[in-house]
Design a protein around this motif. Sequence first.
Motif, short mmCIF file in Angstrom:
data_model
loop_
_atom_site.label_atom_id
_atom_site.label_comp_id
_atom_site.label_asym_id
_atom_site.label_seq_id
_atom_site.Cartn_x
_atom_site.Cartn_y
_atom_site.Cartn_z
N HIS A 1 9.27 -4.84 -2.60
CA HIS A 1 7.87 -4.98 -3.06
C HIS A 1 7.31 -3.62 -3.49
CE1 HIS A 1 6.58 -9.15 -2.23
NE2 HIS A 1 7.41 -9.12 -1.21
N GLY B 1 3.58 -12.05 -0.34
CA GLY B 1 3.12 -11.24 -1.47
C GLY B 1 1.65 -11.54 -1.73
N ARG C 1 10.23 -5.47 2.08
CA ARG C 1 9.02 -4.64 1.86
C ARG C 1 9.34 -3.49 0.90
NH1 ARG C 1 7.06 -5.22 8.06
NH2 ARG C 1 5.98 -7.22 7.79
N ALA D 1 3.39 -8.95 1.67
CA ALA D 1 4.79 -8.56 1.43
C ALA D 1 5.65 -8.69 2.70
CB ALA D 1 4.83 -7.12 0.92
N SER E 1 5.16 -9.05 -7.43
CA SER E 1 6.41 -9.41 -6.76
C SER E 1 6.14 -10.35 -5.59
CB SER E 1 7.13 -8.16 -6.26
OG SER E 1 6.30 -7.44 -5.38
N ARG F 1 5.74 -2.46 -6.94
CA ARG F 1 4.36 -1.92 -7.01
C ARG F 1 4.35 -0.61 -7.80
NH1 ARG F 1 1.06 1.55 -5.21
NH2 ARG F 1 2.64 2.63 -3.99
N ASP G 1 8.43 -12.16 -2.12
CA ASP G 1 9.65 -12.57 -1.41
C ASP G 1 9.49 -14.05 -1.12
OD1 ASP G 1 7.68 -11.14 0.55
OD2 ASP G 1 8.89 -12.34 1.93
#
Length: 296
Positions: free
Chosen positions: A103, A136, A100, A161, A113, A107, A115
């Motif tokens: 991500h 995501g 997280r 995410a 992005s 951002r 995972d």
Amino acid sequence: MTNIAFIGLGNMGGPMAANLVAAGHRVTGFDLSPASCDQGRADGLAIAGSAGEAVRDAEVIVTMLPAGKHVLAVWGDILTAARGDALFIDCSTIDVDSARKAHELARQQGVLSLDAPVSGGVGGAKGATLTFMAGGSKEAFDKAEPFLSQMGKKVVHCGEAGAGQAAKICNNMILGISMIGVAEAFVLGEKLGLSHQALFDVASTSSGQCWSVTTYCPVPGPVPASPANNGYKPGFAAALMLKDLKLAQEAALASGAATPLGAEAAQLYDLFNKAGHAGADFSGIINFLRGESPQG
Ligand code: NAD
């Protein structure tokens, strides 16, 4: 043809990157290990002098690294070096919290992005038969899906995410627990005079049926392709099973989920690893339960 950067060319990343080359992409790789870089060159990758250099012209950036700290360090380095329209995909198995955070870094930089950890091991990486579990936005997933499909046979969008990592550790917690359960049942069956084949024929078609019985049976014989027929060579090494079980325990603690059998499985695989069997296939735990070496 797409410009792709691939950071982390180890046992998994190396063959995954090679499959992207085989699919016709221009792939620029980077790894701290010179041997992995040499193998990458042999597989048709261009090798960059640093991760930052590798990502400079990339439209898609894939990382395949050992743990969350490596992913956060590498993403921290390359996010500013990458194009503003680049898509970042992390395929490593890492803790949900780090996923997280990665991500969030993306951002803040305004890039998409995902995972996308994998299941299927080195064989799946080589044969492009991996399963990807992705977390995501839908936009990131839709953009990544064609590339993931060139490295695997199944791509599942699990949610927002971190959802890919969550699915991965939940799945592998099931696997660790079920393998121990199957191993205990086969050891009990032996003590009761039951043949391996008889127990397999019943369990594989009854309510005990699961992947650890039908595909990865921990005794030699019933499933010829299982590591039990090959001296318990991995396969899926016990060290990686322990890693995933520990990630599941971290997540359980952080989220307040009760996972007593997951905790027990982590303890058993910890003992198995500490007894010197980290490099053995995780199904070798059956011999450990018998008090023998993983090779039987
Ligand atoms: P590996 O150790 O073979 O490869 C990791 C690579 O990352 C190494 O080559 C290392 O040199 C490189 N690396 C580390 N830090 C780096 C950095 N800062 N910059 C560039 N390169 C760096 O591991 P692997 O087996 O390929 O596994 C990779 C990931 O995939 C792990 O998260 C693992 O848990 C996961 N995974 C592995 C398997 C498996 O069967 N091996 C299966 C599923 C998932």
